[in-house]
Motif scaffolding. Structure first.
Motif, PDB file in Angstrom:
ATOM      1  N   GLU A  75       0.803  -1.048   0.135  1.00 48.78           N
ATOM      2  CA  GLU A  75      -0.047  -0.167  -0.170  1.00 48.78           C
ATOM      3  C   GLU A  75       0.774   1.404  -0.138  1.00 48.78           C
ATOM      4  O   GLU A  75       0.600   2.223  -0.542  1.00 48.78           O
ATOM      5  N   LEU A  76       1.912   1.129   0.676  1.00 48.11           N
ATOM      6  CA  LEU A  76       2.630   2.386   0.882  1.00 48.11           C
ATOM      7  C   LEU A  76       3.769   2.627  -0.187  1.00 48.11           C
ATOM      8  O   LEU A  76       4.147   3.860  -0.575  1.00 48.11           O
ATOM      9  N   LYS A  77       4.078   1.609  -1.235  1.00 45.42           N
ATOM     10  CA  LYS A  77       5.217   1.720  -2.057  1.00 45.42           C
ATOM     11  C   LYS A  77       4.998   2.704  -2.951  1.00 45.42           C
ATOM     12  O   LYS A  77       5.909   3.688  -3.198  1.00 45.42           O
ATOM     13  N   PRO A  78       3.959   2.834  -3.533  1.00 46.17           N
ATOM     14  CA  PRO A  78       3.793   3.738  -4.701  1.00 46.17           C
ATOM     15  C   PRO A  78       3.979   5.361  -4.020  1.00 46.17           C
ATOM     16  O   PRO A  78       4.376   6.315  -4.681  1.00 46.17           O
ATOM     17  N   TYR A  79       3.539   5.545  -2.708  1.00 48.17           N
ATOM     18  CA  TYR A  79       3.549   7.037  -2.274  1.00 48.17           C
ATOM     19  C   TYR A  79       5.030   7.265  -1.751  1.00 48.17           C
ATOM     20  O   TYR A  79       5.624   8.510  -1.858  1.00 48.17           O
ATOM     21  N   LEU A  80       5.575   6.008  -1.413  1.00 44.98           N
ATOM     22  CA  LEU A  80       6.968   6.336  -0.860  1.00 44.98           C
ATOM     23  C   LEU A  80       8.046   6.532  -2.090  1.00 44.98           C
ATOM     24  O   LEU A  80       8.822   7.293  -1.958  1.00 44.98           O
ATOM     25  N   THR A  81       7.796   5.794  -3.196  1.00 43.45           N
ATOM     26  CA  THR A  81       8.411   5.854  -4.456  1.00 43.45           C
ATOM     27  C   THR A  81       8.156   7.585  -4.997  1.00 43.45           C
ATOM     28  O   THR A  81       9.122   8.039  -5.418  1.00 43.45           O
TER      29      THR A  81
END
Length: 248
Positions: A75-81
């Motif tokens: 869930e967090l990966k696209p926002y962290l990227t």
């Protein structure tokens, strides 16, 4: 002498709390979370929580909310990227991001020495939080990465409508804590060869320490969140990848 006074005061406080727990007076009979129905900790004489059961109190301690769960890595990966890219592109030119990165580096440098996970028991909340930051420093986690984590957590929370400040703080703390939380052991055989144990000890990712870690990470980023949160969300929309379609 002072140490004896402190021990006596703590003992008195514990006895006072035990009496309040055993009384079971005050508060609601059932947990106020819809659909729960369990007795509150106060009613069950398990603690002092007057409106929530043990299950939901422990859930809040771990996740920062009585009902929301911790964001998964997926869930967090696209926002962290998006946040990492955004910070990297502006770290040298934007005064707010540059100041946050500098302050984050100072927090890491001033965190003090590292202690192994099995020796944290009995330490104060502040000491354990600083050791967590020191562990990030030893693991060579860059301050830009931590600024991006705070931005990413606030971005996903904003998009999902999760407004609670405590939840965002805990999520930032948990996400950073995952980067370098465990302690492993190294041994050497008779020939001097290094052997790393697969067994690792992890400090508890819950409670006041987690909240303090989150606040220590958020403090340098207040202005970055204020000025750049919308920019990170826009960056994700422009450059983020949507979900992959299943092959036919």
């Amino acid at each position: 002498m002072l140490r004896g006074v402190e021990i006596s005061a703590r003992r008195t406080a514990k006895q006072r709390i035990k009496r309040r727990v055993k009384s079971g007076e005050g508060g609601a009979e059932r947990c106020i979370i819809p659909g729960c129905g369990r007795p509150t900790m106060k009613a069950a004489k398990e603690g002092l929580a007057p409106h929530h059961c043990r299950t939901h109190v422990e859930h809040r301690a771990r996740h920062g909310s009585y009902w929301l769960k911790t964001y998964t890595a997926a869930e967090l990966k696209p926002y962290l990227t998006a946040a990492s890219s955004y910070v990297r592109l502006r770290a040298a030119t934007d005064k707010f991001i540059a100041a946050a990165v500098t302050a984050m580096q100072s927090a890491l440098d001033e965190a003090g020495p590292v202690e192994i996970a099995t020796r944290l028991k009995g330490m104060s909340t502040g000491k354990r939080a600083k050791i967590a930051l020191a562990r990030l420093r030893v693991a060579r986690v860059q301050p830009e990465r931590l600024v991006a984590i705070v931005l990413a957590v606030n971005a996903i929370a904003e998009e999902k409508g999760h407004r609670a400040k405590e939840f965002r703080t805990v999520q930032a703390g948990k996400t950073a804590h995952r980067l370098a939380s465990g302690t492993g052991w190294v041994s050497y055989d008779a020939q001097g060869r290094e052997h790393r144990s697969r067994i690792r000890a992890y400090p508890r990712s819950s409670g006041p320490v987690l909240r303090l870690i989150g606040r220590m990470l958020e403090k340098p980023c207040d202005w970055v969140i204020e000025k750049h949160l919308k920019g990170v969300l826009a960056h994700k929309q422009r450059h983020g990848r949507g979900p992959r379609k299943a092959p036919r």
